[in-house]
Design an enzyme around this catalytic site. Structure first.
Site, short mmCIF file in Angstrom:
data_model
loop_
_atom_site.label_atom_id
_atom_site.label_comp_id
_atom_site.label_asym_id
_atom_site.label_seq_id
_atom_site.Cartn_x
_atom_site.Cartn_y
_atom_site.Cartn_z
CD GLN B 347 -3.09 -0.88 2.19
OE1 GLN B 347 -2.72 -0.65 3.33
NE2 GLN B 347 -4.35 -1.13 1.89
CB THR B 516 2.15 -5.21 8.54
OG1 THR B 516 2.92 -4.38 9.41
CG2 THR B 516 2.89 -6.53 8.40
CG HIS B 517 -2.23 -3.19 5.40
ND1 HIS B 517 -2.75 -1.93 5.46
CD2 HIS B 517 -2.36 -3.70 6.66
CE1 HIS B 517 -3.18 -1.68 6.69
NE2 HIS B 517 -2.95 -2.74 7.44
CB THR B 518 2.97 -7.43 2.48
OG1 THR B 518 2.82 -8.30 3.61
CG2 THR B 518 3.93 -6.31 2.84
#
Lengths: 242, 590
Positions: B347, B516-518
């Site tokens: 993101q 940590t929106h991988t």
């Protein structure tokens, strides 16, 4: 009579036995402890009697850290200064934690310090090294430049040195200047604002400065009072109250 | 000689949200389920107890609950020609660990994506034309439609006890909610959290500009709640220690606070901690998994047979395990062939720090992880992209999680960083600074992918996962536009603003916290040539391996991912219970 003296002597012996050794030899920090030049030049540091004996920093390093903290978070301005808040003690204690030893980081090689900055920290130095080698290198630079080590400089010169470290204008071979300054500043602010149980933020001075309630961590009664002044002082994890 | 354990019906590799959901579903179906977690046990009473949990240094700065990078990390490089170096310190993304995973210490923003997000390529081609999608942008449809998933979003939200206000119920727009949201069948299980002062100000400013703000859907219980498993949540007290911390109020939805009390004591469920799975094992044909091998706390190698293997670890680790196990063809950016590791996305966020007039009492320490107000006008395809020339959008919001002094006491950019000037600036800003964020989507690209690192290894001697990733021009355009909208709202409140927006051409910086929106690397889809799992998260090559989590997303949207992660887990569980268990084999013919 023998019986009159006996309890008093026993009491004194017992009282001395339980005092920690450090309390008997208060550490008085002045510039004289670390300056290698003639004594009288430079602004004397505030002589603070402290029980705390550093567990990591040498006397010379301790003087440096205290001198730096005194400029990074000075007495001037709102709230306590960093020295009164115990920031140097915080930093010293942190050097004995896993953080200080670099244990929180992936420290296997091969190392590529030349990698672009955006790929993050790539050096083999841990915080203990950054201070040890950075302080030595900075003091050496100050000696060369001014004929005095950092703590012996006057306040405005110390500020200039810190500014130059911050901007990478000084070249230190052992530790990149920006890394050294950045670590010092980061740990200084942590020491000012972390819970007092870590040795800094004494008497919750840092929290009082901004109005942070500390470990209170409960504001159910305050959500529906938009704009109200929060009435309570800070509390620490171990229960200190203001 | 490896130790061999008794066979179980299903083994979970990783025991966070998806592991807990799937374990619950399959134990209900009568299976013997084993959850393997490489980290330690974590629960509210021991890991989140008050007052010890209210310790910013330990949890938010030193990362007490994060993955221990000294044992295992990632490597990063910006492009396929570069040399990847280790992510030595936590920065951009904060990897979780332990029972509950990051689900134990997240903030709790819980969204449903737009319907168009799930069919992104088709949607953009239809509305804007095929040529609107740049060469090298590898966006894809998920292979499942929003309408099919709707009941599973509802299911996850009910289990988690999400606090919110519906904006679109059965197609009817409802005032007070998100008018842009995908339709929902019913209202949220809990009413929204109360608005703290900053959220009220944001909402007022947004309304003045013609928008319709709504409360952020929150996995922080607004009031006491009992979920469908009979597990209870307590009310959020706005303690301001949310992200990075466990919740001592049982108010933050976590696997611990919503599932474990109903799951852990089941006779057909077992959990083993300190078990690092190093490989999924297969039979001689390679088409059927026989179980997994793990290293236990003593360092012993253990073989765990299982009929079904679930990769339920974090997105990154799921992909790494597939690669380490040799399941599926690894993706090669040079040829564009292969699937494991392709379509990795992230993101891009930016925002505005607004300094309200002196004397404002925001009381920033009054924080909830997912509290606040938001607008969705600039997210998804809720606006005309034609004249703007980019794909994607951002969720714009004010979300105050706390006022913690080390990490959250900001100051104007122009302020001194130290000295008495810094003291004055921090003191002056503390009660009057608020942030408006634009959390933006990142598309997938041919040259952003995951693979095994050739140089660096973990504590067990296995190659680390290598992330090849950099920003692309599409995202710079998106962020400029959406942060501009955030700025408009900020300027309705004050003239004193600092804008933080990434400049075109800058590189992905692993040092700066992003989120940590991988996503991606084991994406779901209709075509085995461009996906690793089918619409039921079942591996195309090995029918008894399922890969849960955000590794399934073919690209990322402007919302936090957990809502879709939970929904997909329940969706996959249903297919497994109703179809797979009766007739093990591929659920979808390629």
């Amino acid at each position: 009579m023998k019986n009159d003296n006996e309890p008093r002597r026993r009491f004194l012996r017992q009282a001395i036995a339980i005092l920690p050794a450090s309390a008997l030899t208060p550490v008085v920090m002045t510039q004289a402890g670390c300056s290698q030049s003639t004594a009288s030049s430079g602004t004397p540091l505030k002589a603070v009697e402290s029980d705390y004996v550093p567990v990591y920093f040498t006397d010379a390093e301790w003087a440096f850290v205290r001198a730096a903290v005194d400029e990074l978070i000075p007495v001037d301005g709102p709230g306590a200064g960093g020295l009164d808040a115990g920031v140097p003690e915080f930093i010293d204690r942190q050097m004995e934690t896993p953080y200080g030893h670099g244990k929180l980081w992936y420290m296997h090689g091969p190392f590529h310090p030349e990698a672009v900055p955006e790929l993050g920290y790539q050096l083999g130095l841990v915080p203990r090294d950054v201070y040890r080698h950075g302080i030595a290198a900075c003091n050496a630079w100050c000696m060369k430049q001014y004929g005095k080590t950092f703590p012996a400089l006057d306040a405005s010169t110390r500020v200039q040195v810190l500014e130059q470290l911050e901007g990478g204008k000084i070249h230190l071979d052992a530790v990149p200047a920006k890394l050294f300054f950045g670590t010092l500043l980061k740990n200084t602010k942590e020491g000012y604002f972390a819970d007092p149980m870590y040795g800094g933020n004494k008497n919750m001075a840092g929290w009082k400065m901004i109005g942070f309630p500390g470990a209170r961590a409960d504001f159910a009664d305050w959500v529906d009072q938009p704009g109200a002044r929060y009435a309570l002082g800070p509390v620490s994890v171990l229960g200190e109250q203001a | 000689m490896a130790i061999k354990k008794d066979k179980v019906d299903a083994v979970m590799v990783g025991f966070g949200w998806t592991g807990a959901i799937m374990s619950m579903e399959l134990t209900e179906a009568g299976l013997n389920v084993l959850a393997l977690e490489r980290g330690e046990m974590q629960d509210t009473a021991t890991t989140a107890k008050y007052p010890n949990i209210a310790d910013e240094l330990a949890y938010a700065i030193r990362g007490k609950l994060y993955q221990d990078l000294s044992k295992e990390t990632l490597t990063f490089r910006h492009n396929p020609d570069g040399f990847a170096v280790p992510y030595r310190q936590h920065g951009a993304m904060l990897l979780g660990n332990g029972v509950g995973g990051a689900g134990f210490h997240w903030n709790g923003l819980t969204w449903r994506p737009q319907a168009s997000d799930l069919q992104l390529r088709s949607h953009y081609e239809q509305r804007y034309g095929k040529r609107f999608i740049p060469e090298g942008m590898t966006i894809q449809d998920f292979g499942v439609a929003y309408d099919e998933l709707e009941p599973y979003f509802t299911r996850f939200e009910e289990v988690a006890g999400i606090s919110g206000k519906a904006g679109n119920v059965m197609g009817k727009i409802v005032a007070g909610g998100n008018r842009f949201e995908a339709w929902r069948s019913k209202e949220y299980p809990l009413p929204p959290l109360q608005d703290y002062y900053g959220a009220q100000l944001f909402a007022k400013a947004a309304r003045e500009l013609g928008h319709e703000p709504f409360p952020i859907p929150a996995a922080n219980a607004s009031q006491p709640y009992t979920n469908p498993y009979g597990v209870r949540l307590g009310p959020c007290n706005f303690c301001g220690f949310c992200e990075d911390f466990g919740c001592y109020m049982y108010a933050k939805s976590s696997p611990q606070s919503t599932i474990h009390p109903a799951l852990l004591n089941k006779p057909n469920f077992e959990m083993r901690t300190r078990c690092q799975v190093i490989r999924v094992n297969r039979d001689a044909s390679g088409k059927v998994a026989t179980g997994v091998t793990y290293i236990d706390a003593q360092g012993r190698e253990v073989e765990q047979p299982a009929d079904i293997v679930f990769l339920s670890a974090f997105q990154m680790h799921n992909v790494r395990l597939l690669l380490l196990s040799g399941i599926g063809q690894p993706y090669d950016p040079a040829t564009g062939e292969g699937v494991v590791g392709r379509n990795f996305a992230y993101q891009m966020s930016g925002g505005v720090n607004a300094f309200l007039p002196k004397g404002t009492q925001l009381n920033p320490f009054i924080g909830a992880g997912a509290g606040g107000q938001s607008i969705d006008d600039f997210n998804g395809d809720n606006f005309d992209h034609g004249p703007l020339g980019f794909i994607g959008g951002a969720n714009v919001r004010h979300n105050r999680t706390g006022g913690r002094p080390i990490g959250q006491a900001g100051a104007p950019k122009s302020a001194k960083k130290w000295g008495s000037g810094w003291k004055s600036a921090v003191q002056d800003s503390y009660q009057r600074m608020m942030t408006i964020v634009a959390q933006g989507s990142v598309m997938s690209y041919r040259d952003n992918y995951l693979s095994l690192d050739p140089t660096y290894k973990d504590a067990y001697g296995q190659p680390l996962l290598r992330v090849t990733f950099d920003w692309h021009e599409n995202e710079f355009k998106m962020t400029k536009y959406t942060v501009g909208q955030a700025e408009r709202i900020a300027r309705a409140l004050t003239d004193e603003v600092d804008v933080n927006v990434r400049k075109s051409g800058t590189h992905f910086d692993t040092r700066v916290y992003q989120s940590t929106h991988t996503t991606g690397g084991a994406v779901m889809g209709a075509d085995p040539k461009t996906s690793v799992v089918n619409r039921y998260l079942q591996n195309w090559d090995v029918h008894n391996v399922f890969v849960l989590g955000a590794s399934a997303f073919p690209q990322n949207f402007g919302y936090n991912p957990t809502g879709l992660v939970g929904a997909l887990s329940y969706w996959a569980a249903r297919a497994i219970r109703e179809q797979y268990l009766k007739s093990p084999g591929p659920l979808v013919q390629a």
